[in-house]
Design a protein around this motif. Sequence first.
Motif, PDB file in Angstrom:
ATOM      1  N   LEU A   1       0.954  -1.312   0.242  1.00 32.77           N
ATOM      2  CA  LEU A   1       0.054  -0.074   0.043  1.00 32.77           C
ATOM      3  C   LEU A   1       0.896   1.207   0.003  1.00 32.77           C
ATOM      4  CD1 LEU A   1      -2.817   1.498   0.219  1.00 32.77           C
ATOM      5  CD2 LEU A   1      -2.738   1.175   2.697  1.00 32.77           C
ATOM      6  N   PRO A   2       1.987   1.295   0.792  1.00 31.80           N
ATOM      7  CA  PRO A   2       2.756   2.520   0.929  1.00 31.80           C
ATOM      8  C   PRO A   2       3.337   2.815  -0.601  1.00 31.80           C
ATOM      9  CG  PRO A   2       3.230   1.225   2.665  1.00 31.80           C
ATOM     10  CD  PRO A   2       2.422   0.338   1.930  1.00 31.80           C
ATOM     11  N   GLU A   3       3.657   1.647  -1.428  1.00 30.36           N
ATOM     12  CA  GLU A   3       4.354   1.851  -2.568  1.00 30.36           C
ATOM     13  C   GLU A   3       3.167   2.075  -3.785  1.00 30.36           C
ATOM     14  OE1 GLU A   3       7.704  -1.491  -2.966  1.00 30.36           O
ATOM     15  OE2 GLU A   3       5.582  -2.430  -3.128  1.00 30.36           O
ATOM     16  N   ARG A   4       1.810   1.751  -3.678  1.00 29.12           N
ATOM     17  CA  ARG A   4       0.674   2.181  -4.568  1.00 29.12           C
ATOM     18  C   ARG A   4       0.442   3.653  -4.054  1.00 29.12           C
ATOM     19  NH1 ARG A   4      -0.985  -3.247  -3.507  1.00 29.12           N
ATOM     20  NH2 ARG A   4      -1.065  -4.141  -5.720  1.00 29.12           N
ATOM     21  N   GLU A   5       0.599   4.197  -2.797  1.00 27.23           N
ATOM     22  CA  GLU A   5       0.230   5.632  -2.566  1.00 27.23           C
ATOM     23  C   GLU A   5       1.455   6.441  -3.211  1.00 27.23           C
ATOM     24  OE1 GLU A   5       0.307   5.430   1.785  1.00 27.23           O
ATOM     25  OE2 GLU A   5      -1.785   4.947   1.957  1.00 27.23           O
ATOM     26  N   GLU A   6       2.670   6.031  -3.174  1.00 29.77           N
ATOM     27  CA  GLU A   6       3.834   6.915  -3.680  1.00 29.77           C
ATOM     28  C   GLU A   6       3.589   6.910  -5.429  1.00 29.77           C
ATOM     29  OE1 GLU A   6       7.080   9.027  -3.765  1.00 29.77           O
ATOM     30  OE2 GLU A   6       6.320   8.224  -2.125  1.00 29.77           O
TER      31      GLU A   6
ATOM     32  N   LEU B   1      -8.059   1.533  -3.666  1.00 28.21           N
ATOM     33  CA  LEU B   1      -8.900   0.769  -4.656  1.00 28.21           C
ATOM     34  C   LEU B   1      -7.881  -0.290  -5.056  1.00 28.21           C
ATOM     35  CD1 LEU B   1     -11.402   3.216  -6.249  1.00 28.21           C
ATOM     36  CD2 LEU B   1     -11.929   1.786  -4.301  1.00 28.21           C
ATOM     37  N   ALA B   2      -6.845  -0.005  -5.638  1.00 24.45           N
ATOM     38  CA  ALA B   2      -6.043  -0.725  -6.162  1.00 24.45           C
ATOM     39  C   ALA B   2      -5.511  -2.031  -5.289  1.00 24.45           C
ATOM     40  CB  ALA B   2      -4.627  -0.080  -6.600  1.00 24.45           C
ATOM     41  N   GLU B   3      -5.336  -1.541  -3.953  1.00 25.17           N
ATOM     42  CA  GLU B   3      -5.008  -2.444  -2.951  1.00 25.17           C
ATOM     43  C   GLU B   3      -6.125  -3.366  -2.524  1.00 25.17           C
ATOM     44  OE1 GLU B   3      -2.488  -3.909   0.314  1.00 25.17           O
ATOM     45  OE2 GLU B   3      -2.070  -2.499  -1.466  1.00 25.17           O
ATOM     46  N   ARG B   4      -7.404  -2.987  -2.704  1.00 22.01           N
ATOM     47  CA  ARG B   4      -8.292  -3.836  -2.262  1.00 22.01           C
ATOM     48  C   ARG B   4      -8.600  -4.890  -3.649  1.00 22.01           C
ATOM     49  NH1 ARG B   4     -13.846  -0.707  -1.995  1.00 22.01           N
ATOM     50  NH2 ARG B   4     -12.358   0.355  -0.280  1.00 22.01           N
ATOM     51  N   ARG B   5      -8.619  -4.153  -4.795  1.00 21.70           N
ATOM     52  CA  ARG B   5      -8.615  -5.165  -5.771  1.00 21.70           C
ATOM     53  C   ARG B   5      -7.320  -6.380  -5.714  1.00 21.70           C
ATOM     54  NH1 ARG B   5      -6.131  -4.942 -10.880  1.00 21.70           N
ATOM     55  NH2 ARG B   5      -7.116  -5.988 -12.775  1.00 21.70           N
ATOM     56  N   ALA B   6      -6.345  -5.938  -5.413  1.00 22.78           N
ATOM     57  CA  ALA B   6      -5.193  -6.888  -5.597  1.00 22.78           C
ATOM     58  C   ALA B   6      -5.660  -8.097  -4.495  1.00 22.78           C
ATOM     59  CB  ALA B   6      -3.775  -6.308  -5.169  1.00 22.78           C
ATOM     60  N   ASP B   7      -6.124  -7.579  -3.227  1.00 23.32           N
ATOM     61  CA  ASP B   7      -6.457  -8.587  -2.249  1.00 23.32           C
ATOM     62  C   ASP B   7      -7.652  -9.357  -2.718  1.00 23.32           C
ATOM     63  OD1 ASP B   7      -4.502  -7.536  -0.543  1.00 23.32           O
ATOM     64  OD2 ASP B   7      -6.110  -6.313   0.663  1.00 23.32           O
ATOM     65  N   GLU B   8      -8.453  -8.903  -3.379  1.00 24.78           N
ATOM     66  CA  GLU B   8      -9.355  -9.890  -3.810  1.00 24.78           C
ATOM     67  C   GLU B   8      -9.049 -10.893  -5.011  1.00 24.78           C
ATOM     68  OE1 GLU B   8     -12.527  -6.921  -5.255  1.00 24.78           O
ATOM     69  OE2 GLU B   8     -12.890  -6.524  -3.299  1.00 24.78           O
ATOM     70  N   GLU B   9      -7.882 -10.453  -5.678  1.00 27.98           N
ATOM     71  CA  GLU B   9      -7.645 -11.397  -6.857  1.00 27.98           C
ATOM     72  C   GLU B   9      -6.569 -12.116  -6.547  1.00 27.98           C
ATOM     73  OE1 GLU B   9      -6.647  -8.950 -10.192  1.00 27.98           O
ATOM     74  OE2 GLU B   9      -8.890  -8.256 -10.586  1.00 27.98           O
TER      75      GLU B   9
END
Length: 321
Positions: A8-13, A57-65
Amino acid sequence: MPGAPLSLPEREEIAVALIEDRSTPWAVIARRVGRHPTTVMREVTANGGRGHYRPALAERRADEERCRPRPRRLALPGALRERVTAELKLGRSPVAIWADLVAEGATERVCAETIYVAVYAGAFDVKPTECLRTRRRRRRRRQVRHETKRPGLPNIARRPAVVNERAELGHWEGDQIIGRSNRSSMLWLTERVTRYSIGVTMPEGYAGEAMLAGLVCGLDQIPAHLLRSITFDQGSEWGCWPQLACTYGIDVWFCNPHSPWQRGQVENLNRQWRFWFPRGTDLSSVEQDHVDHVASIVNGQRRRSLGYQSPAALYAGAAVQ
């Protein structure tokens, strides 16, 4: 082999970089997060593109997939995670940590592979480059090496079966690690049965008389009944081998050219020494007391290959016989 998933920190960056400038090149963003540009491109493209990327949202999608959505065991807070993290920071290997848990009869434990997977997945606040012997960011497959031969030296092919099968104590392997600018080195000797290692500092380098002096210093620490042979690679620094054979009355064997893996025991331990003495280190400034301390840590760890006994314990028992 795939690396750890984006955190998640990388996605935020990534999101911050896109907010600052929607046209920022993928390579620039990748350098900010320490990832490959293709990884960043696929992440953003799959989650709305440059204008609509949202890290949560990208983090949530990654967790789901994810194929294994339940959290990793060592990703959950608790005493086991805290212990494994603390011991990794002390420089202990995953196998040694697991062996200690088994020896203590701990009710909560994980195998060494689980620890490796968690480290590479970023489950701890310690990176693979900080706690694993290889200091690699990602795992990689072993390369295939081709065997060649060169006459003139006692070849390893003639080494007795008792040495190859580890059926007799007293057979050693020798290697060295090189310091900054090839100006200093450190000699390591490893016994094949017990895996016990002896380290010797060589601040003057590894040419000629310096290597002979280092070998003498190391071999003099070994009891006579535990000194039967030693195996080297084809490096020119071992040119003093006739003096060793004559002085100590031992057999000396050499690997085939470009095949140092043939004396794989000490070769495998090189990753241990490089953890404590990374490439580029000025080994001329390393004190012998520090080398002895490092050797005591490595020799004191239980090994899977030894039935989860430690080299120090096995060697101590053999030395008093």
